[in-house]
Design an enzyme around this catalytic site. Structure first.
Site: not given
Ligand code: 13P
Length: 245
Positions: A6-8, A94, A96, A163, A169, A206, A227-228
Site C-alpha cells: 500500500n503506497w498510500k 483503511h 486513515e 490493522e 506507521g 509497521s 505500507g512504508g
Molecule cells: P505501515 O506499514 O507504514 O505501518 O502502514 C501500514 C498500513 O497502513 C498499510 O495499509
C-alpha cells in the site's frame, strides 16, 4: 501468502523503476504460493497496469466511491473505473479514511459496489489505542466486520486486513500472542456469524523485514499489508523472502 504493497500518497513515474526488481523476483518464485499485489495511488494505476501485464503481480487501488459506474462526485473514482484500468483489488475501510470520517455504512456500500464490479476487496479493520486500552478490541472488530459486511454475498472475494490503528506507521507491532488471538477471533467471527468457510486474514502495521520473521510464526496469518516498507523494492522483497524461506 499475500503480500500487499500500500503506497498510500507516495510515488511518481520514477518509482515505477523499483517494480522491475520485484517483477524479476516474482518470476524466480513462480511455483511458491505467493501473491503480490501493488496498490499505488490512482495517478499511477494506468502505468502500473501496463507494466504488470504478463506478470503474476496484481494491481489494486487504495479506495473507491460507492457509486458503481459514474456520477457527479468531484474527485472520486468508481469501482468500474478501477476495474477497467486493470485493477483486480481495492482497499476499503483503511483507518486513515475511517479517521477522516468514513463510516461503517459507507464502507459497506463501497464493498457491495466493488464486488458487483468484479473487484476483490481488501477490507481493513482495527482498533485504536484508546479502544485497546479500554479492552474494547473484540467488540470493535466484531462491529466493524458485521456492519462492513452486512448483506454481502460473495464473502470469498474479501480479504480482511487486521490493522491496529496504533501500530500503523509507529514502528510498534502487537505482541505475538495478542495478534494470534485477534486474528483467530476475526476468523471465528467470519466462520460463525457469516459462514465463511476459509477466511483469509492479513496483518498490517509497521511490518518490515526484521519483524516479519516473528510475525510469520503465527499460523493463522495469511499475509501482510505493508505500507512504508513496501516503497523500496529491496525492503519489500526482503519481507517476502523472509516469509517464504
Ligand atoms: P505501515 O506499514 O507504514 O505501518 O502502514 C501500514 C498500513 O497502513 C498499510 O495499509
Amino acid at each position: 501468502m499475500y503480500f500487499i504493497a500500500n503506497w498510500k500518497m507516495y510515488g511518481d513515474l520514477k518509482s515505477l523503476n523499483s517494480l522491475n526488481r520485484v517483477i524479476k523476483f516474482s518470476k524466480k518464485y513462480k511455483k511458491k504460493k505467493i501473491k503480490i499485489i501493488y496498490c499505488p495511488p490512482y495517478t499511477l494505476l494506468d502505468s502500473f497496469s501496463k507494466k504488470l501485464k504478463k506478470t503474476k503481480i496484481e494491481l489494486g487501488a487504495q479506495n473507491c466511491h460507492y457509486e458503481i459506474l459514474n456520477g457527479p462526485f468531484t474527485g472520486s473514482i468508481s469501482p468500474t473505473m478501477l476495474k477497467k484500468i486493470g485493477s483486480n483489488y481495492v482497499i476499503i475501510g483503511h483507518s486513515e479514511n475511517r479517521l477522516a470520517g468514513e463510516t461503517n455504512d459507507e464502507i459497506n456500500k463501497k464493498i457491495k459496489s466493488s464486488i458487483k464490479s468484479n473487484l476483490k476487496v481488501i477490507f481493513c479493520i482495527g482498533e485504536t489505542l484508546i479502544q485497546k486500552k479500554r479492552k474494547l478490541t473484540n467488540k470493535i472488530l466484531h462491529q466493524q466486520i458485521i456492519k462492513g459486511l452486512f448483506k454481502i454475498k460473495n464473502l470469498n472475494k474479501i480479504l480482511i486486513a487486521y490493522e491496529p490503528v496504533w501500530s500503523i506507521g509507529t514502528g510498534v507491532i502487537p505482541k505475538i500472542d495478542d495478534l494470534d488471538k485477534n486474528i483467530t477471533f476475526i476468523k471465528n467471527v467470519l466462520k460463525k456469524h457469516l459462514k465463511v468457510k476459509n477466511p483469509k486474514v492479513l496483518y498490517g502495521g509497521s511490518v518490515n523485514s526484521k519483524n516479519v520473521e516473528n510475525l510469520v510464526t503465527i499460523k493463522a496469518i495469511d499475509g501482510f499489508l505493508v505500507g512504508g516498507a513496501s516503497q523500496k523494492a529491496k525492503n519489500f522483497i526482503d519481507i517476502v523472502e523472509k516469509t517464504i524461506i
